[in-house]
Write an enzyme that holds these catalytic residues in place. Structure first.
Site, PDB file in Angstrom:
ATOM      1  N   ASP A 148     -60.709 -48.346  -9.458  1.00  0.00           N
ATOM      2  CA  ASP A 148     -61.886 -48.363 -10.381  1.00  0.00           C
ATOM      3  C   ASP A 148     -61.561 -47.836 -11.775  1.00  0.00           C
ATOM      4  O   ASP A 148     -60.775 -47.071 -12.080  1.00  0.00           O
ATOM      5  CB  ASP A 148     -63.040 -47.580  -9.998  1.00  0.00           C
ATOM      6  CG  ASP A 148     -63.677 -48.070  -8.620  1.00  0.00           C
ATOM      7  OD1 ASP A 148     -63.168 -49.309  -8.106  1.00  0.00           O
ATOM      8  OD2 ASP A 148     -64.573 -47.492  -8.243  1.00  0.00           O
ATOM      9  N   ASP A 150     -63.486 -45.539 -14.334  1.00  0.00           N
ATOM     10  CA  ASP A 150     -64.486 -44.623 -14.233  1.00  0.00           C
ATOM     11  C   ASP A 150     -64.698 -43.994 -15.577  1.00  0.00           C
ATOM     12  O   ASP A 150     -63.899 -43.486 -16.226  1.00  0.00           O
ATOM     13  CB  ASP A 150     -63.865 -43.394 -13.435  1.00  0.00           C
ATOM     14  CG  ASP A 150     -63.638 -43.948 -11.976  1.00  0.00           C
ATOM     15  OD1 ASP A 150     -64.848 -44.534 -11.304  1.00  0.00           O
ATOM     16  OD2 ASP A 150     -62.575 -43.372 -11.464  1.00  0.00           O
TER      17      ASP A 150
END
Length: 225
Positions: A148, A150
């Site tokens: 991901d 973030d």
């Protein structure tokens, strides 16, 4: 320093002289071996920071709850530590999305640059945490192909929030990687941007709000009032 001045995701540097003694006192090295142990032992000596996290009920309020993640090839273990405020030497500036874009892998750079563009468009200063942050700070490989991205988005006012969340959803959908992270309120509390977007679309819906003291469900539409 008093630990109440710190917020989740703050980056702190720790006195190298106190670091190993603290690790031994807490038994944090017991579950490590070889390269992982050497990395953690030398963490403060290399000038690397730890990240402030929220503590749990019953934790020592006089210490600062912090975390230190290991790279995936060393087990992706997340060490939870407690730092006496007197052993903190400095607060490290957050890694801006614009700066992270310059060091991001080539396949992620357009997406991170687009996130930086969203920040400029709304007059916000988003920061990076997670794998991209730690890879940038340490020079070690934390990012995996499906990691991901973030991001932290400080949003003190409700104005233009819906438009911002829509832009984040569009960037998330465009990929190549999943866009994750939090909207940070003026109080320092945070809510996952995707969950907040869904909750705002439904009257009276709640969203999980995290703070240094815990997490609670609150009405999404009342967060900025």
């Amino acid at each position: 320093m008093s630990n109440h001045i710190y917020r989740r995701h703050d980056l702190l540097r720790v006195e190298p002289e106190a670091w190993r003694e603290m690790l031994l006192a807490t038994g944090s090295l017991d579950r490590l071996g070889g390269e992982a142990q050497r990395l953690v032992e030398g963490w403060a000596e290399r000038g690397l920071p730890v990240i402030v996290r929220r503590g749990a009920a019953g934790d020592d309020d006089s210490a600062i709850a912090v975390g230190l993640p290991l790279p995936p090839r060393l087990g992706k273990l997340r060490l939870g530590l407690f730092i006496p405020p007197a052993h903190v030497t400095a607060r490290v500036a957050a890694l801006s999305v614009a700066e992270a874009a310059r060091s991001a892998p080539a396949h992620l750079r357009p997406q991170v640059e687009a996130a930086a563009g969203i920040g400029r468009r709304f007059g916000l200063q988003p920061a990076v945490f997670g794998a991209l942050l730690w890879q940038h700070l340490t020079g070690l490989v934390y990012l995996q192909p499906d990691s991901d991205i973030d991001l932290i988005w400080p949003v003190p006012r409700r104005e233009s929030l819906d438009e911002l969340l829509d832009d984040l959803a569009e960037l998330d959908e465009a990929g190549p990687n999943r866009l994750d992270g939090e909207i940070i309120l003026s109080t320092g509390e945070g809510a996952n941007w995707r969950e907040l977007r869904g909750a705002l679309a439904c009257p009276s819906s709640t969203v999980l709000v995290k703070s240094m003291h815990g997490a609670e469900l609150r009405c999404a539409r009342h967060l900025f009032t």
